[in-house]
Design an enzyme around this catalytic site. Sequence first.
Site, PDB file in Angstrom:
ATOM      1  N   LYS A  77      10.154  -5.384  -4.471  1.00 31.19           N
ATOM      2  CA  LYS A  77       9.311  -5.742  -5.613  1.00 31.19           C
ATOM      3  C   LYS A  77       7.848  -5.909  -5.211  1.00 31.19           C
ATOM      4  CE  LYS A  77      10.493  -9.589  -7.497  1.00 31.19           C
ATOM      5  NZ  LYS A  77       9.543 -10.523  -6.821  1.00 31.19           N
ATOM      6  N   THR A  79       6.401  -4.657  -2.604  1.00 32.61           N
ATOM      7  CA  THR A  79       5.909  -3.346  -2.167  1.00 32.61           C
ATOM      8  C   THR A  79       5.523  -2.490  -3.365  1.00 32.61           C
ATOM      9  OG1 THR A  79       7.357  -3.489  -0.223  1.00 32.61           O
ATOM     10  CG2 THR A  79       6.480  -1.311  -0.783  1.00 32.61           C
ATOM     11  N   ARG A 100       1.657 -13.998  -4.450  1.00 27.31           N
ATOM     12  CA  ARG A 100       1.825 -15.307  -3.826  1.00 27.31           C
ATOM     13  C   ARG A 100       1.571 -15.218  -2.323  1.00 27.31           C
ATOM     14  NH1 ARG A 100       7.766 -16.789  -5.200  1.00 27.31           N
ATOM     15  NH2 ARG A 100       7.953 -14.535  -5.081  1.00 27.31           N
ATOM     16  N   LYS A 111      14.201 -14.170   5.470  1.00 22.03           N
ATOM     17  CA  LYS A 111      13.755 -13.389   4.315  1.00 22.03           C
ATOM     18  C   LYS A 111      12.598 -12.456   4.646  1.00 22.03           C
ATOM     19  CE  LYS A 111      12.128 -13.977  -0.441  1.00 22.03           C
ATOM     20  NZ  LYS A 111      10.776 -13.408  -0.285  1.00 22.03           N
ATOM     21  N   ALA A 279      10.584 -19.313  -6.332  1.00 17.62           N
ATOM     22  CA  ALA A 279      11.022 -18.958  -7.681  1.00 17.62           C
ATOM     23  C   ALA A 279      12.410 -19.499  -8.009  1.00 17.62           C
ATOM     24  CB  ALA A 279      11.006 -17.447  -7.860  1.00 17.62           C
ATOM     25  N   PHE A 307      11.788 -13.047  -7.452  1.00 16.83           N
ATOM     26  CA  PHE A 307      13.184 -12.656  -7.637  1.00 16.83           C
ATOM     27  C   PHE A 307      13.392 -11.831  -8.903  1.00 16.83           C
ATOM     28  CE2 PHE A 307      13.745 -16.692  -5.035  1.00 16.83           C
ATOM     29  CZ  PHE A 307      13.893 -16.001  -3.855  1.00 16.83           C
ATOM     30  N   PHE A 387      14.876   5.007  -1.856  1.00 16.38           N
ATOM     31  CA  PHE A 387      15.154   4.832  -0.436  1.00 16.38           C
ATOM     32  C   PHE A 387      15.623   6.166   0.151  1.00 16.38           C
ATOM     33  CE2 PHE A 387      14.699   0.486  -1.288  1.00 16.38           C
ATOM     34  CZ  PHE A 387      14.832  -0.277  -0.137  1.00 16.38           C
ATOM     35  N   TRP A 415       6.533   2.828  -0.458  1.00 14.93           N
ATOM     36  CA  TRP A 415       6.686   2.371   0.929  1.00 14.93           C
ATOM     37  C   TRP A 415       6.243   3.482   1.875  1.00 14.93           C
ATOM     38  CZ3 TRP A 415       8.759   3.465   5.637  1.00 14.93           C
ATOM     39  CH2 TRP A 415       8.881   2.416   6.546  1.00 14.93           C
TER      40      TRP A 415
END
Length: 562
Positions: A77, A79, A100, A111, A279, A307, A387, A415
Amino acid sequence: MMTKKTMLSDIEIAQKAQMKPIQEIAEQLGIFEDELELYGKYKAKVSLQLLNRLKDKEDGKLILVTAINPTPAGEGKSTVTVGLGQAFQRIGKKAIIALREPSLGPSMGIKGGAAGGGYSQVVPMEDINLHFTGDIHAITTAHNALSALIDNHIMQGNELNIDPRRVIWKRVVDLNDRALRNIVIGLGGPMQGVPRQDGFDITVASEVMAILCLADGIEDLKQKLGKIVVAYTYDKKPVTAKDLGAQGAMALLLKDAIKPNLVQTIENTPAFVHGGPFANIAHGTNSILATKMALKLADYTITEAGFGADLGAEKFFHIASRYGNYKPNAVVIVATVRALKMHGGVAKTDLALENVEALRNGYANLQKHMDTIRQFHLPFIVAINRFPTDTENELQALKEMLEAEGVPFAMTEVWEKGGEGGIELAQKLIAIVEKERRVHQELYSLDQSIEEKIGTIAKMVYGADGVEFTSTVKKQITQFIENGWDRLPICMAKTQYSLSDDPTRLGRPTGFKITIRELRPSIGAGFIVALTGEVMTMPGLPKKPAALNMDIDENGTIRGLF
């Protein structure tokens, strides 16, 4: 097919970035030199005076990026958020990203950071993911200053009649340290304080963090800090930071932290990285000051909510938008084939294998998040974050399901390709924003009862059959009504992994109820936290923390930071 350049780690890519001096980034936005406070060559804080200067300027468009429920497979998200901002810049639009700040706890735990990835990152990545401009340390200090004042007040005569058994203000540290969840303080005799049970939360779960992100200036910050409920008296009356006289000193410690941080992406797109409330515990969005600045400075502001849409987007609409007084023009829902297959029952070890059936089953999770955004009456687009392991059959199946519902979507490869990989998404978003002029509608009004507000979120956003309130919560609701706190928005503390309060129930679970086990007053921040399941406000480290792979050599080159 993966190219050689995509095999580089995030930090290796970031270290090769050709950054511009931050003064150049500020100049292209129209920020004056005396509104900029430099933190080295590539970071700066922006004075709040800028908002006064631009108060009559029309806001730009606001794009909110959210996602399906996260999985270990990865959604990307942040990215996509960064890549989308870069894409807008590539097609000639003035764009700013608002994110953030990463917390050291997750960064050194499991994480990872929150600066994007690959060729869609915010830089300087090492600084942002470590101490940055010291904002989180300032919040830690302000929070713990209040903690120290509470215990000192109790020891020095306790004029406020605080019941030491009912002190609810814990201490904080910006690390994952489970050993600090429950502690005893004040041992060692009369000169060491009054013994009592205490504990630590992670700094980003502090109400001070939430307040910093929801304040619109120093005076508002000070007022909000004063409203923090820290304890109860022996006759169960709330005691606030203002009662202790702490709000002035706390605001002083936050005088620099409240100013938004300006940085840039790998492609030199401007980015505000400011504030970092969790979150699944707090409201999960960057500061409203950063978003307000971005809206005044750019044609398009791209921000994200933590999230999935069940947590981040819901809180963005009900809390951040309310206090920030701004409305998103459109929403992006990020999904990946890999994550949808996990929601469809595939184990992480088998994700590289084609499985269209599991993808179709997991699609139900994406459907629920789309339904949620529809209920807020906002236009949206699905970003399929591609991906390398995605097969053509799987991608085609996902496209067909979206087309069958008439849902706009775009393939993103940000990405690997940076802004170029998000141009289709940016162009489709512009068409959506220019065509649709809808304004989001909240799902509940502040005049509704606590039970009604929680029930609305549980049923309409999570898809629950209803809500169960423990006997403790029922007593708390009565108390909150007596204290005049029942007309605040609700901040649900829930697992991010499931629409339900059980992290093992993936996909789109049905036939469940949400159990509210505790309410916590965040009166300074301006919301009530409703705790469900086993959500922890102090995470622990995994068996092999990411910190064990981190190092720095004699030349100052950092290794192992993602």
